[in-house]
Enzyme design. Structure first.
Site, short mmCIF file in Angstrom:
data_model
loop_
_atom_site.label_atom_id
_atom_site.label_comp_id
_atom_site.label_asym_id
_atom_site.label_seq_id
_atom_site.Cartn_x
_atom_site.Cartn_y
_atom_site.Cartn_z
N LYS A 33 0.84 -1.21 0.00
CA LYS A 33 0.00 0.00 0.00
C LYS A 33 0.87 1.26 0.00
CE LYS A 33 -1.67 1.85 3.94
NZ LYS A 33 -1.38 3.30 3.96
N ASN A 34 1.88 1.27 0.84
CA ASN A 34 2.69 2.49 0.97
C ASN A 34 3.64 2.70 -0.20
OD1 ASN A 34 1.38 3.02 3.31
ND2 ASN A 34 3.10 2.59 4.68
N ARG B 239 -4.56 10.69 4.39
CA ARG B 239 -3.51 11.71 4.45
C ARG B 239 -2.53 11.65 3.30
NH1 ARG B 239 -1.13 14.15 8.34
NH2 ARG B 239 0.80 13.44 7.38
N CYS C 143 -5.72 12.97 12.90
CA CYS C 143 -6.15 11.61 12.62
C CYS C 143 -5.97 10.80 13.89
CB CYS C 143 -5.37 11.00 11.46
SG CYS C 143 -3.72 10.52 11.87
N ARG D 270 0.29 14.51 13.24
CA ARG D 270 0.84 14.27 11.90
C ARG D 270 0.85 15.51 11.01
NH1 ARG D 270 -1.04 8.41 9.81
NH2 ARG D 270 0.86 8.57 8.62
N ASP E 285 4.31 0.68 12.14
CA ASP E 285 3.12 0.03 11.57
C ASP E 285 2.99 -1.43 12.00
OD1 ASP E 285 2.39 2.35 10.34
OD2 ASP E 285 2.97 1.76 8.33
N ARG F 22 -8.73 -0.20 4.37
CA ARG F 22 -7.87 0.82 3.76
C ARG F 22 -6.54 0.22 3.33
NH1 ARG F 22 -6.28 5.49 7.21
NH2 ARG F 22 -4.95 5.56 5.39
C1 UD1 Z 1 4.30 6.89 6.36
C2 UD1 Z 1 3.46 5.67 6.12
C3 UD1 Z 1 2.80 5.21 7.42
C4 UD1 Z 1 3.85 5.01 8.51
C5 UD1 Z 1 4.74 6.23 8.63
C6 UD1 Z 1 5.92 6.02 9.58
C7 UD1 Z 1 2.75 6.01 3.83
C8 UD1 Z 1 1.64 6.31 2.89
N1 UD1 Z 1 2.45 6.01 5.14
O1 UD1 Z 1 3.43 7.93 6.80
O2 UD1 Z 1 2.13 3.98 7.17
O3 UD1 Z 1 3.23 4.79 9.74
O4 UD1 Z 1 5.28 6.60 7.35
O5 UD1 Z 1 6.67 4.93 9.19
O6 UD1 Z 1 3.86 5.76 3.41
N2 UD1 Z 1 6.24 14.66 10.65
C9 UD1 Z 1 6.35 16.02 10.91
N3 UD1 Z 1 6.23 16.89 9.87
C10 UD1 Z 1 6.01 16.48 8.59
C11 UD1 Z 1 5.91 15.11 8.32
C12 UD1 Z 1 6.03 14.23 9.38
O7 UD1 Z 1 6.54 16.43 12.06
O8 UD1 Z 1 5.91 17.33 7.69
C13 UD1 Z 1 6.34 13.71 11.76
C14 UD1 Z 1 5.06 12.89 11.95
O9 UD1 Z 1 4.11 13.57 12.75
C15 UD1 Z 1 5.59 11.65 12.61
C16 UD1 Z 1 6.96 11.45 11.95
O10 UD1 Z 1 7.31 12.72 11.42
O11 UD1 Z 1 5.76 11.86 14.00
C17 UD1 Z 1 7.00 10.43 10.85
O12 UD1 Z 1 5.95 10.64 9.95
P1 UD1 Z 1 6.06 10.33 8.39
O13 UD1 Z 1 7.24 9.46 8.12
O14 UD1 Z 1 5.95 11.59 7.63
O15 UD1 Z 1 4.74 9.48 8.15
P2 UD1 Z 1 3.93 9.43 6.80
O16 UD1 Z 1 4.86 9.67 5.67
O17 UD1 Z 1 2.71 10.28 6.91
#
Ligand code: UD1
Length: 417
Positions: free
Chosen positions: A22-23, A92, A116, A121, A304, A396
């Site tokens: 999925k990711n 998201r 969420c 996030r 995850d 999902r």
């Molecule tokens: C992706 C995965 C999700 C997984 C996560 C962490 C996808 C579609 N989803 O989510 O399944 O749980 O990685 O392995 O690939 N953060 C910030 N600012 C930002 C972006 C992130 O502070 O602009 C923080 C987030 O709140 C979190 C951490 O960074 O605490 C990691 O998040 P991130 O790696 O961005 O998660 P996703 O990419 O949304």
């Protein structure tokens, strides 16, 4: 609303096949926005997030078709440069259209994802890196608005490791003028998978899968065919199911090297595993001991898989500390596991799990995607009937999970409530 009813304590045996990730498919679909040619993706999982992303692409003006596990996408003419709130709030990862839209079309309007179930996030890093590449980014009326002429390559260090942030930056920089160097990047296999697709489309990228990615921008990208990587989280979920309830289970079509943090931990607990090139065999049935875990960015232990691992620890001898360091508020499954009889205490980012405890089935409520998977696993080991409600979360990200587990001998069915 659908629920899944599980009659627990059935032993699992046989082979279970892993679907595409999925990711990995979500960023791959948005990469199709970077070209006016066709992008064909294979090994596409049948999960609802894919349907949502296709709706987002359709809203932008893309045409797509789906046959079996293959999806073809083409964006000839951009109709609206916008990902609307109604779609973004359900997923998201819609924010992944931002980089490609700004890079190729010079404009994007994406609804702010909002809160969420698993924490705040934010997307500040996505916006920050686009600004570094020369985009003008504003937030107004609940939307992110970005504009740019041609983006310019830049040197940028991520303040925190972000998976989709790294992917957005990599896609945007592929069409920027000149060289981009991204540091402190996410090293997840899904980032490497996207880099592989972009390279097939004509991008010049090196270093994906390490913490520094270098991109030499090109003028345009073309179509490509790509088979997405197997889903390591789905595979890891099956590994946990097999360790909990399996006699002998083969998890086929996975990439065991993407699961090394989990497999290493399980071996340490005394679980009998055999690792092949694209399969993992687990012989369950014996007792196993507890081990502490702390979630980390890849190659560390995946957040995850934290909820699924917690179920395993309820059945292990001893006490385990599970620390969640990536997301705040990702212990929503704990209260539901407690209802089934688990001995778990939460303190801040740590959950203290004492095992082994005999679980007994009850109605429980899924709160997010991975929490739902954890409740399914708990239902497999609990005595009697467990009813997992709100399984739309599960849909999902898991491709036909009840059908796959039934193939191993689990007694479960989907019911309409
Ligand atoms: C992706 C995965 C999700 C997984 C996560 C962490 C996808 C579609 N989803 O989510 O399944 O749980 O990685 O392995 O690939 N953060 C910030 N600012 C930002 C972006 C992130 O502070 O602009 C923080 C987030 O709140 C979190 C951490 O960074 O605490 C990691 O998040 P991130 O790696 O961005 O998660 P996703 O990419 O949304």
């Amino acid at each position: 609303m659908d629920a899944i009813r599980i009659e627990g304590r059935r032993r699992l045996r046989g082979t279970i096949h892993v679907s595409g990730a999925k990711n990995a498919i979500l960023p791959a679909l948005t990469a199709a926005l970077l070209t006016d040619e066709e992008v064909c993706l294979a090994n596409v999982p049948g999960v609802r997030d894919v349907d949502t992303m296709l709706k987002v692409l359709e809203h932008l003006g893309a045409e797509w078709s789906r046959r079996g596990d293959r999806v073809t996408v083409r964006l000839g003419r951009l109709l609206h440069p916008e990902a609307p709130y109604d779609l973004v709030r359900t997923m998201r990862a819609s924010v992944l259209v931002l980089g490609p839209l700004v890079a190729r079309h010079g404009q994007a309007r994406v609804s702010m994802p909002g809160g969420c179930a698993i924490g705040a996030r934010p997307v500040d890093l996505h916006l920050d890196v686009l600004r570094a590449l020369g985009a003008e980014v504003r937030q107004e009326h609940g939307y992110i608005e970005a504009r740019a002429g041609r983006l310019r390559g830049a040197s940028y260090t991520f303040d925190r490791i972000t998976v989709t942030g790294t992917e957005n930056a990599m896609m945007a920089a592929s069409l920027a003028e000149g060289r981009t160097v991204l540091r402190n990047c996410a090293q997840e296999p899904e980032v490497s998978d996207l880099a592989e697709l972009l390279t097939r489309m004509g991008a010049q990228i090196s270093g994906a899968g390490t913490d520094t990615i270098r991109i030499e921008g090109v003028e345009s990208l073309g179509g490509a065919e790509h088979r997405v990587v197997p889903d390591r989280i789905e595979a890891g979920t099956f590994v946990c199911a097999a360790a909990l309830a399996g006699d002998e289970v083969v998890i086929q079509g996975c990439r065991p090297e993407h699961l090394s943090a989990l497999l290493q931990r399980l071996t340490g607990c005394g679980i009998n595993l055999e690792v092949g090139v694209d399969a993992i065999t687990i012989r369950g049935g014996g007792g196993f001991t507890s081990a502490d875990v702390s979630t980390r960015p890849y190659p560390g232990f995946a957040t995850d898989l934290q909820a699924q691992y917690m179920v395993l620890m309820t059945q292990a001898s001893g006490a385990a500390v599970i620390a969640e360091t990536i997301f705040e508020n990702r212990f929503m499954h704990v209260q539901e596991l407690q209802r089934l009889g688990a001995d778990i205490r939460c303190e801040g980012h740590n959950a203290f799990v004492k095992g082994p405890r005999s679980l007994s089935g009850a109605p429980v409520m899924a709160t997010d995607l991975r929490a739902s998977a954890c409740l399914i696993l708990a239902g497999l080991v609990a005595s009697g009937e467990t009813l997992v409600r709100r399984v739309y979360h599960l849909d999902r990200g898991y491709d036909r999970i009840e059908e796959k587990l039934r193939g191993l001998g689990a007694e479960m069915e989907r019911i309409k409530e």
